[in-house]
Structure formats: C-alpha cells, structure tokens
Design a protein around this motif. Structure first.
Motif, PDB file in Angstrom:
ATOM      1  N   ALA A 396       0.848  -1.194   0.000  1.00  0.00           N
ATOM      2  CA  ALA A 396       0.000   0.000   0.000  1.00  0.00           C
ATOM      3  C   ALA A 396       0.882   1.242   0.000  1.00  0.00           C
ATOM      4  O   ALA A 396       1.858   1.321   0.754  1.00  0.00           O
ATOM      5  N   GLU A 397       0.569   2.213  -0.855  1.00  0.00           N
ATOM      6  CA  GLU A 397       1.430   3.388  -0.975  1.00  0.00           C
ATOM      7  C   GLU A 397       1.559   4.156   0.333  1.00  0.00           C
ATOM      8  O   GLU A 397       2.679   4.590   0.675  1.00  0.00           O
ATOM      9  N   PRO A 398       0.479   4.348   1.119  1.00  0.00           N
ATOM     10  CA  PRO A 398       0.667   5.041   2.405  1.00  0.00           C
ATOM     11  C   PRO A 398       1.647   4.315   3.331  1.00  0.00           C
ATOM     12  O   PRO A 398       2.415   4.960   4.052  1.00  0.00           O
ATOM     13  N   LEU A 399       1.642   2.977   3.288  1.00  0.00           N
ATOM     14  CA  LEU A 399       2.552   2.209   4.123  1.00  0.00           C
ATOM     15  C   LEU A 399       3.995   2.370   3.646  1.00  0.00           C
ATOM     16  O   LEU A 399       4.912   2.556   4.455  1.00  0.00           O
ATOM     17  N   LEU A 400       4.204   2.332   2.342  1.00  0.00           N
ATOM     18  CA  LEU A 400       5.540   2.509   1.789  1.00  0.00           C
ATOM     19  C   LEU A 400       6.076   3.900   2.107  1.00  0.00           C
ATOM     20  O   LEU A 400       7.234   4.065   2.512  1.00  0.00           O
TER      21      LEU A 400
END
Length: 502
Positions: A396-400
């Motif tokens: 997930a982009e927010p996690l990355l």
C-alpha cells in the motif's frame, strides 16, 4: 496331596528363581541402555556423565551430571545440574507418581529422574529451588521396552508464588505447569511427542508478561544419509507484555509455527509456515500475518557432513582465539553451501502477507541456483549466470511512504545533530554559498516534511522509469531474472546500465 503340595512349592520356587534370574539379567540390560542414553545425550559444549551406578537385584540408582560450557579458549563452565535416577527393573513394573500411574507394565526398566537435592546443583539452580521448592518435585519417567522403544513423561509442577528478588521487590508468578510426552526408538532416530504449557503469568511493579495455552507436537524419522526429518507444530493463544511505567502494551494472538522436512528422490526438502492473527502495539493493530517458505533439492550428504562438523567443532576450537574460532566456523558453513549447491537447490517464499493500519503488503519470491561444483562462491560472473529469480510484490502506498519517511527522517535529524556538534566555525567556506544550518532542519516536523518529499520523489522516479507501477492505491512490481536477462514489469532491463557501467 503331599505330592501336589510339593509340586506346587517346587513350581513356585522355580518361578521365583526364574523371576530373580530375569530381574538380574534385565538389570544388566537396563544398565547398558542407561549408558547408551548417556552417550547419546552428550553434545558439543554439553557434557553428560554418569557419576555413579548402584546396582540392585530389582532396582538400581544412578547419578547423572550435566555440564554446559562456553566454547572457546578457556572452556568455562556456565551451568551444571545433577540428576538422581531411580531405575526399576522389569520384566514387570508398577509406577505410581503424581503424574504417571501404570500397573504391571511389561518393561525392560522404568527410570524416574529427579533433581538431586542440596549442594550438588549449580548455584543458580540451588537458589531457584530455595525460592521455589515446588520445582524440586519435577520429574521425568522413562519406560524402556523390550523391543528397543521407549516412552518418556516430563512434568514440571504448577505453582503460584511471590518470589523475592532485588531489594524489597517481589516477582509474582502463576504457573500452570509444563508436560512433555514422547516416544522414541533405541537409536533415537524415530520419535514423536507433544508438549503443553497452559498458563504463565509473572510480573512486578514495573511490568507484567503472560502467555496462555502454549502447545505443540513433533515427529521425527530417518531421512537420507543419516539426516533426520519430520514435523514440528507450535501454537500459542497469546503472549502479552505490559509496562506499568508508561502503560505500554504489546500482545500477539493466535500465533503458530509449522515446520516440515522430508525426502524427495535423492534430495531433501523442507518448509515452514509462521503466522499470527493479531499483533497489538500501543493501540496499533497489525495482522493477520503469514510467512511461508519452502526449500527444495537439498543435498543430504552436505547436511550430514555439516552435522558431523558441528559435533567435531568442540574439539577443534578448544584453546583457539576468537578469530581462529570464526575461521573454523566459516570453513564449516562454506563447505555446507558448496555441498548444497551441487543439487541446484530452490528457495521459494510462497507467501508473505501483512495487514497494517496504513495498508497491506504482500510478496512472493522464487530463487533457483544451477551449479554443480559450488564455484559460484568465488566467481561473481558465474553466479549471475547460475541464478534464476522470480518476484512479485505489492505494498500500500501510504505504508511505503510511512516506512521511507521514517528512514529519511532519521537521516535529516542525524545531519542536524552532526551540525550542532561541529559548531558555526565549521560551516564557513561552502561552495554553494548556502550554510549547512539553513539546509538542514532543526525541528522534527521540518525533518518529517523533507523526508516525505524525498520519499515521494523517489517513488515518482521509479514509476516514471517503470520500475514499479501504481495500481489501486498500491505500489507493485514484478521481476524475473535468468542468465543475465532481467525483466521488470514486462520491460527488459540492460543489466549493465542498471549497475551503472559503461
């Protein structure tokens, strides 16, 4: 009638004499089996010796000493326990303890093992028994059968106590006991069993830790070339840690590990699955989590040789310096790797899944190595031509972004700390005319902002180069490599350009 009575008496006398003779002979066999078990228990850095054996007609008493030493030049003793073994000879035996109750069991011998009392124990064990005398009733009952197999039952009793520790502090302990049941053959190559630890709770004014329903089972049998294979399952309802000082909490729920190894043709394979349902850390919840990996085409001769090396390494490192010991261990591991490579081993991460408050991540990986002599360890170009890789990953982009920001934020803050240590006089003469003080953030929020900008810029650059793709709020990548051919997201990549060479 007299003849009948005399005949019955003679028969009873013969039976009694036969039983006495059987008891004597079986006692001899029991002592041999005891010596065999002692020899099998001795391992590198662990010395197991029988210090005495008092032989009786129907029972015997043996004393066993277990000493654990630190490997290295001085071989210092770090732990020692002494065990008393009460050996009941067959051919029939009845055993009644708080944990085992069997009547007229046909056995070669029954060995009941307990901790020796008093000064025979290491200081740490003696102090523990003084504070928790209930542990002194721990016992292991082992049944040795006539067919060369056996059963063991290990029991550590339950107790609830407040144990004095440093100063006026007390450690509160609630322990529901520990039990292991196992079955084995005379060569100790085939076995199975299970273990349980229902509850442990302990803590003081600073912190508390607890676990519930820890249990497992195992099974072993001969594989190839003397290598033992089998299964292991371990599970736990929960493990929790709570700090009373800052009220922080960590808790993992429904955790489990499953491991298995077996034979495939003339090679060995193995797998492991590790998972948990939920991990809670100070209000943040992670999970479910799963990690599954498989190893295939492992050379059994190399593993058997490595096991033998580990047994012999004790003698090889005695009197050696730390640097010499490191060299010996590296030699053993290199020999293992070279041997494993002869069967073109494979490693596959079948699943890596994790749910987090900021999104999910997942990955799969398969690695193959084609080599017959292990020469790739010394030849990087041969390594590039021998390795095959397939990778699929998404996050997930927010996690990355969160992870990348955390890393880069530390870098920016570290620069600020270095600048403060250097002082203003070290900032003069910069070529760009801009002071390091103005280029480096002084507060955490500015550091976080710059870290976020750097992370976003890197992700944007990777997307522009098609090294990753953005899809449904996730950053994804698919890559394969075979014989110097690299393909990322369907695009063939020149490996030389990727490495930055002409």
């Amino acid at each position: 009638m007299k003849r009948i009575a005399i005949g019955l008496l003679l028969l009873c006398a013969l039976l009694a004499a036969g039983y006495v003779f059987a008891g004597y002979w079986i006692g001899t066999q029991a002592q041999k089996q005891y010596d065999t078990l002692i020899a099998q228990a001795t391992q590198p850095n662990v010395e197991v010796t029988g210090t005495s054996y008092e032989r009786g007609l129907f029972n015997s008493t043996a004393v066993t000493r277990v000493v654990v030493k630190v490997p290295g030049e001085k071989q210092e003793e770090v732990f020692r326990i002494t065990l008393v073994n009460s050996i009941l000879h067959g051919p029939l035996a009845s055993v009644k303890t708080p944990h085992v109750d069997r009547s007229f069991e046909p056995v070669l011998a029954v060995i009941t093992t307990r901790l020796a009392p008093g000064r025979e124990q290491a200081e740490i064990v003696a102090k523990l028994l003084e504070k928790v005398p209930e542990l002194g009733s721990s016992e292991m009952v082992t049944f040795l059968k006539f067919n060369g197999t056996g059963e063991s039952f290990l029991n550590i009793p339950s107790f609830q106590k407040k144990v004095p520790i440093d100063g006026n502090e007390e450690l509160s302990v609630a322990w529901d006991g520990f039990r292991v049941e196992s079955r084995f053959d005379v060569a100790n190559t085939t076995g199975s069993g299970s273990f349980t630890a229902p509850r442990l709770e302990m803590g003081n004014t600073a912190a508390r830790i607890s676990s519930a329903n820890v249990k497992g089972d195992f099974n072993t049998h001969p594989g190839l070339k003397g290598v033992t294979v089998g299964t292991l399952n371990l599970s736990c309802n929960h493990v929790e840690f709570r700090s009373n000082d800052d009220n922080s909490l960590g808790r993992i729920e429904s955790a489990a590990i499953q491991a298995e190894s077996g034979v495939s043709g003339d090679t060995l394979n193995g797998s492991m699955l590790s998972r948990f349902e939920k991990l809670s850390i100070d209000g943040d919840t992670y999970g479910p989590f799963a990690f599954e990996v498989e190893f295939r085409k492992l050379e059994p001769t190399a593993i058997a040789r490595f096991q033998q090396d580990m047994k012999e390494v004790q003698n090889r490192i005695t009197g050696k310096s730390g640097e010499e010991i490191q060299g010996i261990m590296e030699e053993c591991y290199k020999r293992l790797v070279r041997g494993l490579l002869t069967k073109s081993p494979e490693l596959e991460i079948k699943q890596l899944k994790m749910s987090t408050p900021k999104g999910d991540l997942g990955a799969k990986l398969k690695l193959t190595i084609a080599d017959t002599e292990g020469a790739i360890l010394e030849n990087p170009m041969l390594f590039l031509n021998s390795v095959g890789i397939n990778l699929d990953a998404e996050i997930a982009e927010p996690l990355l972004l969160y992870w990348m920001e955390s890393v880069f934020k530390g870098d920016f803050e570290g620069q600020a700390e270095a600048e403060n240590r250097e002082g203003p006089e070290d900032q003069e003469g910069e070529e760009d005319g801009q002071s390091q003080e103005s280029a480096t953030p002084k507060d955490p929020e500015l550091a976080r902002k710059l870290a976020a900008e750097k992370a976003s810029g890197i992700i944007a650059g990777l997307i522009e180069q098609k090294m990753v793709i953005r899809e449904n709020g996730a950053i994804k990548a698919s890559a394969s490599y075979d014989k110097s051919n690299l393909v990322i997201n369907g695009k063939k990549i020149n490996l030389t350009d990727l490495l930055g060479k002409e």
